[in-house]
Design an enzyme around this catalytic site. Sequence first.
Site, PDB file in Angstrom:
ATOM      1  N   LYS A   1       0.841  -1.205   0.000  1.00 33.69           N
ATOM      2  CA  LYS A   1       0.000   0.000   0.000  1.00 33.69           C
ATOM      3  C   LYS A   1       0.875   1.254   0.000  1.00 33.69           C
ATOM      4  O   LYS A   1       0.562   2.239  -0.664  1.00 33.69           O
ATOM      5  CB  LYS A   1      -0.941  -0.013   1.215  1.00 33.69           C
ATOM      6  CG  LYS A   1      -2.053  -1.062   1.097  1.00 33.69           C
ATOM      7  CD  LYS A   1      -2.915  -1.172   2.345  1.00 33.69           C
ATOM      8  CE  LYS A   1      -3.935  -2.297   2.191  1.00 33.69           C
ATOM      9  NZ  LYS A   1      -4.832  -2.437   3.346  1.00 33.69           N
TER      10      LYS A   1
ATOM     11  N   GLN B   1      -4.403  -1.514   9.892  1.00 30.67           N
ATOM     12  CA  GLN B   1      -4.427  -2.817   9.247  1.00 30.67           C
ATOM     13  C   GLN B   1      -4.933  -3.890  10.214  1.00 30.67           C
ATOM     14  O   GLN B   1      -4.492  -3.976  11.357  1.00 30.67           O
ATOM     15  CB  GLN B   1      -3.015  -3.164   8.731  1.00 30.67           C
ATOM     16  CG  GLN B   1      -2.940  -4.412   7.869  1.00 30.67           C
ATOM     17  CD  GLN B   1      -3.540  -4.252   6.476  1.00 30.67           C
ATOM     18  OE1 GLN B   1      -3.796  -3.133   6.009  1.00 30.67           O
ATOM     19  NE2 GLN B   1      -3.784  -5.347   5.797  1.00 30.67           N
TER      20      GLN B   1
ATOM     21  N   ASP C   1     -10.941   3.087   4.845  1.00 32.16           N
ATOM     22  CA  ASP C   1     -11.294   1.667   4.772  1.00 32.16           C
ATOM     23  C   ASP C   1     -12.814   1.464   4.740  1.00 32.16           C
ATOM     24  O   ASP C   1     -13.289   0.378   4.434  1.00 32.16           O
ATOM     25  CB  ASP C   1     -10.760   0.926   6.014  1.00 32.16           C
ATOM     26  CG  ASP C   1      -9.453   0.183   5.752  1.00 32.16           C
ATOM     27  OD1 ASP C   1      -9.225  -0.213   4.588  1.00 32.16           O
ATOM     28  OD2 ASP C   1      -8.680  -0.010   6.708  1.00 32.16           O
TER      29      ASP C   1
HETATM   30  N1  L34 Z   1      -7.644  -2.259   7.707  1.00 32.11           N
HETATM   31  N2  L34 Z   1      -7.098  -4.400   7.084  1.00 32.11           N
HETATM   32  C1  L34 Z   1      -7.550  -3.184   6.758  1.00 32.11           C
HETATM   33  N3  L34 Z   1      -7.912  -2.853   5.485  1.00 32.11           N
HETATM   34  C2  L34 Z   1      -7.830  -3.771   4.499  1.00 32.11           C
HETATM   35  O1  L34 Z   1      -8.250  -3.464   3.270  1.00 32.11           O
HETATM   36  C3  L34 Z   1      -7.320  -5.040   4.793  1.00 32.11           C
HETATM   37  N4  L34 Z   1      -7.122  -6.017   3.833  1.00 32.11           N
HETATM   38  C4  L34 Z   1      -7.361  -7.413   4.185  1.00 32.11           C
HETATM   39  C5  L34 Z   1      -6.571  -7.716   5.459  1.00 32.11           C
HETATM   40  N5  L34 Z   1      -6.622  -6.620   6.423  1.00 32.11           N
HETATM   41  C6  L34 Z   1      -6.994  -5.356   6.123  1.00 32.11           C
HETATM   42  C7  L34 Z   1      -6.205  -5.941   2.846  1.00 32.11           C
HETATM   43  O2  L34 Z   1      -5.609  -4.922   2.544  1.00 32.11           O
HETATM   44  C8  L34 Z   1      -6.820  -8.147   2.969  1.00 32.11           C
HETATM   45  N6  L34 Z   1      -6.058  -7.155   2.242  1.00 32.11           N
HETATM   46  C9  L34 Z   1      -5.275  -7.430   1.095  1.00 32.11           C
HETATM   47  C10 L34 Z   1      -4.453  -6.477   0.492  1.00 32.11           C
HETATM   48  C11 L34 Z   1      -3.684  -6.769  -0.621  1.00 32.11           C
HETATM   49  C12 L34 Z   1      -3.712  -8.016  -1.166  1.00 32.11           C
HETATM   50  C13 L34 Z   1      -4.524  -8.986  -0.591  1.00 32.11           C
HETATM   51  C14 L34 Z   1      -5.297  -8.692   0.529  1.00 32.11           C
HETATM   52  C15 L34 Z   1      -2.848  -8.313  -2.352  1.00 32.11           C
HETATM   53  O3  L34 Z   1      -2.142  -7.466  -2.825  1.00 32.11           O
HETATM   54  N7  L34 Z   1      -2.857  -9.562  -2.837  1.00 32.11           N
HETATM   55  C16 L34 Z   1      -2.050  -9.991  -3.964  1.00 32.11           C
HETATM   56  C17 L34 Z   1      -0.917 -10.909  -3.535  1.00 32.11           C
HETATM   57  C18 L34 Z   1      -0.095 -10.417  -2.419  1.00 32.11           C
HETATM   58  C19 L34 Z   1       0.958 -11.411  -1.969  1.00 32.11           C
HETATM   59  O4  L34 Z   1       1.752 -11.838  -2.812  1.00 32.11           O
HETATM   60  O5  L34 Z   1       0.957 -11.793  -0.788  1.00 32.11           O
HETATM   61  C20 L34 Z   1      -2.924 -10.787  -4.920  1.00 32.11           C
HETATM   62  O6  L34 Z   1      -2.551 -10.908  -6.091  1.00 32.11           O
HETATM   63  O7  L34 Z   1      -3.956 -11.291  -4.494  1.00 32.11           O
END
Ligand code: L34
Length: 292
Positions: A54, A98, A121
């Site tokens: 982020k 987070q 959020d």
């Molecule tokens: N406060 N907490 C708060 N806000 C959020 O919006 C989140 N979330 C969830 C967990 N806790 C939070 C996220 O940001 C889940 N989440 C999140 C963010 C990014 C990705 C997945 C979940 C993401 O970038 N996923 C990539 C792969 C990342 C990796 O390699 O680990 C994908 O391609 O799915």
Amino acid sequence: MAIIIDGNATAKALKNEVKAEVELLMTKGAKRPPHLAAILVGEDGASKAYVGSKVKDCELVGYKSTLIKFEDSVSESELLKAIQELNEDEGIDGFIVQLPLPKHIDQENIIQSIHPDKDVDGFHPMNFGKMALEMDAFHPATPAGIMELLERYSINTVGKMAVVIGRSRIVGRPMSILLGSKGNPGDATVILAHSKTKELEKYTRQADIIITALGNPGFLKADMISEGAVIIDVGITRVDDTSKKGYHLAGDVDFPSCAPIASYITPVPGGVGPMTRAMLLKNTLKAYKNNY
Ligand code: L34
């Protein structure tokens, strides 16, 4: 074979749009770019990775970002103090805490202490309530990202039957509200399924759209869906393996068996995850415009 929804490409397009808008605002004489802050507690690998991305996303689109880190042992009052400071800091347009938080911290208390105008959020009850009433509000990034994917892939949801599996605060429950709200995407007939739902397959087999947000790898199998269903996989579980990283990411959907039957399907990774991050940037831009 289903069309595979490309969350990486869609998120990239969205980020480019945000970047262009920030550049335009700056050339028009804005004194500063949007500024997002994030509070990260503890050493959870996934949380660190998500927050790290982020922060990078902010750089990419020309935002300022501030990362505030705390140890796992942080007290609730210390966290509340940090939130109060962010609430009062006029140079910060929006911030996130987070999740998940350590067990000794009351998550609800933390969320409710965030000023609704800075709650990018969309987790505060004020924003959640406004969203449910179809008033202007910040929408949680994951369900908002899914709505954006449906829109950009011109997937018609009007009058369709949607089954959302999982009723979490950050995905399932808001997702069910957005899909049932007026508009397209929206105007769907929504079933919100959860751990007490009986005969889930009865519903999923009739569904035009299935959204799984369980964190249960491979849960949704081919025999639970019908031909032509739209399958959106929000699950993203780290499964230990013998690779160099030591794990791989697994979705809730048994992709190999479902993809040949579905009309559209999201992969994991590269589906919903990147959209969550992109929508946070969009919400931050909205907060900036309201604040500036
Ligand atoms: N406060 N907490 C708060 N806000 C959020 O919006 C989140 N979330 C969830 C967990 N806790 C939070 C996220 O940001 C889940 N989440 C999140 C963010 C990014 C990705 C997945 C979940 C993401 O970038 N996923 C990539 C792969 C990342 C990796 O390699 O680990 C994908 O391609 O799915």
